[in-house]
Design a protein around this motif. Structure first.
Motif, PDB file in Angstrom:
ATOM      1  N   GLU A 146       0.821  -1.219   0.000  1.00 23.66           N
ATOM      2  CA  GLU A 146       0.000   0.000   0.000  1.00 23.66           C
ATOM      3  C   GLU A 146       0.855   1.270   0.000  1.00 23.66           C
ATOM      4  O   GLU A 146       0.546   2.238  -0.687  1.00 23.66           O
ATOM      5  N   GLU A 147       1.915   1.233   0.788  1.00 17.99           N
ATOM      6  CA  GLU A 147       2.782   2.418   0.873  1.00 17.99           C
ATOM      7  C   GLU A 147       3.391   2.735  -0.484  1.00 17.99           C
ATOM      8  O   GLU A 147       3.448   3.892  -0.902  1.00 17.99           O
ATOM      9  N   VAL A 148       3.856   1.687  -1.169  1.00 18.15           N
ATOM     10  CA  VAL A 148       4.505   1.901  -2.466  1.00 18.15           C
ATOM     11  C   VAL A 148       3.464   2.334  -3.501  1.00 18.15           C
ATOM     12  O   VAL A 148       3.721   3.224  -4.317  1.00 18.15           O
ATOM     13  N   ASP A 149       2.265   1.720  -3.436  1.00 16.06           N
ATOM     14  CA  ASP A 149       1.176   2.140  -4.336  1.00 16.06           C
ATOM     15  C   ASP A 149       0.881   3.613  -4.147  1.00 16.06           C
ATOM     16  O   ASP A 149       0.708   4.361  -5.105  1.00 16.06           O
ATOM     17  N   HIS A 150       0.831   4.035  -2.879  1.00 17.99           N
ATOM     18  CA  HIS A 150       0.531   5.435  -2.583  1.00 17.99           C
ATOM     19  C   HIS A 150       1.586   6.354  -3.185  1.00 17.99           C
ATOM     20  O   HIS A 150       1.263   7.368  -3.807  1.00 17.99           O
ATOM     21  N   PHE A 151       2.840   5.973  -3.031  1.00 19.25           N
ATOM     22  CA  PHE A 151       3.955   6.741  -3.591  1.00 19.25           C
ATOM     23  C   PHE A 151       3.770   6.883  -5.108  1.00 19.25           C
ATOM     24  O   PHE A 151       3.789   7.997  -5.664  1.00 19.25           O
TER      25      PHE A 151
END
Lengths: 205, 205
Positions: free
Chosen positions: B39-44
């Motif tokens: 999720e964190e990388v998707d958000h980035f």
């Protein structure tokens, strides 16, 4: 920082979560991207999303791979009975770049570091022992950093592997090529005298 | 570099296109992201895509903004007749952080730099002249870097604006607060003597 835009602030915050990137650098990177074409930035964003979603780790050596088993583990030419144990994929790349190694790898995924709460069970150590126990192995080369964590991991791995009666070696430590003796630290210089090798063996072939 | 994965290579290449990021740093950043949650990388990734797609520039001052007109230009409290001309949004943030300025801005989007092929027509200079010609302006403050490009731009702006018969000022140049005289360069020290100010005016209020 006072941002004039929420989107700008979000992007700067995301970049500044990266190691070694502060807010000022993050802002510089974001402004750089704002000057690029829409397609280029879209591609960057999509590569990041795909990276995390689709990347795999080799089922044999745990190196980063696009397939279930990595190119090195499936290559016919590589000596499968020679295993080089490394910390992470950067070390695989470093050893590959030397062009001097033709065996396969085992990527631990880190080093034992009690300070950071990383114990043996957090690393791919059991699977290494499993590999040595179930497949024919002629030699295990431990190629770990010459740090406190590297030495701890080295010691632990040796303990786990020594009963298999196969040679366990570590990469040579000593004065780097191009290194001047007067600038070498005492420990490195001292050990390089103790572990001296016959002149013939020291030549680069 | 020999990458074990195409995805990894793509991501490293994208990062290494950023200014000041080499291949090794890029690899470190990518491996860092691989250890983060999906999720964190998707958000980035999504923030980057949205950033380039949705960000706007204020129609009045050209600063980066989420709306058609930026917060500073629409704020009731700001003195609209005082315009501070700056290079880019970073300089707006720098001046805002001082808490000493209550007018509005005009962002040029760069400085005149023949070496880099940037001429007056590549910057928002016509729109500044337009602004001064069509709205009531009491003073234009030129807050540009004390570099060759800054000085060139300063000179050009002065030529374009001088006929409007309004005060055109530049920010003071001299010895920085906390700066020791013996380490100051001769030009700065020399100019700071020539452009000396009455003691009363030099106090921080």
């Amino acid at each position: 920082m006072n941002f004039s835009s929420k989107l700008l602030e979000d992007a700067v915050n995301e970049f500044s979560k990266l190691p070694g990137v502060g807010q000022k650098t993050a802002l510089r990177l974001v402004l750089h991207l704002l000057n690029k074409e829409q397609e280029e930035v879209d591609h960057f964003g999509n590569v990041l999303i795909r990276l995390r979603k689709e990347i795999k780790h080799c089922s044999v050596c745990h190196n980063i791979s696009d397939q279930h088993t990595c190119n090195i583990c499936t290559a016919g030419k590589r000596e499968k009975e020679l295993i080089c144990v490394v910390e992470d994929t950067r070390d695989v790349m470093a050893v590959e770049n030397t062009g001097q190694y033709f065996g396969v790898y085992h990527v631990l995924g880190g080093l034992i570091s009690p300070m950071d709460g990383i114990g043996p069970s957090d690393l791919f150590i059991d699977s290494l022992v499993q590999r040595v126990a179930t497949t024919p192995v002629k030699e295990v080369i431990l190629a770990l950093s010459a740090t406190m964590e590297g030495d701890t991991t080295l010691f632990y791995l040796y303990k786990r592997l020594k009963d298999f009666q196969i040679p366990i070696t570590t990469i040579a430590r000593g004065i780097a090529f191009g290194g001047e003796l007067e600038y070498a630290d005492e420990i490195t210089l001292g050990r390089s005298i103790v572990t001296r090798v016959p002149y013939q063996n020291s030549l680069i072939k």
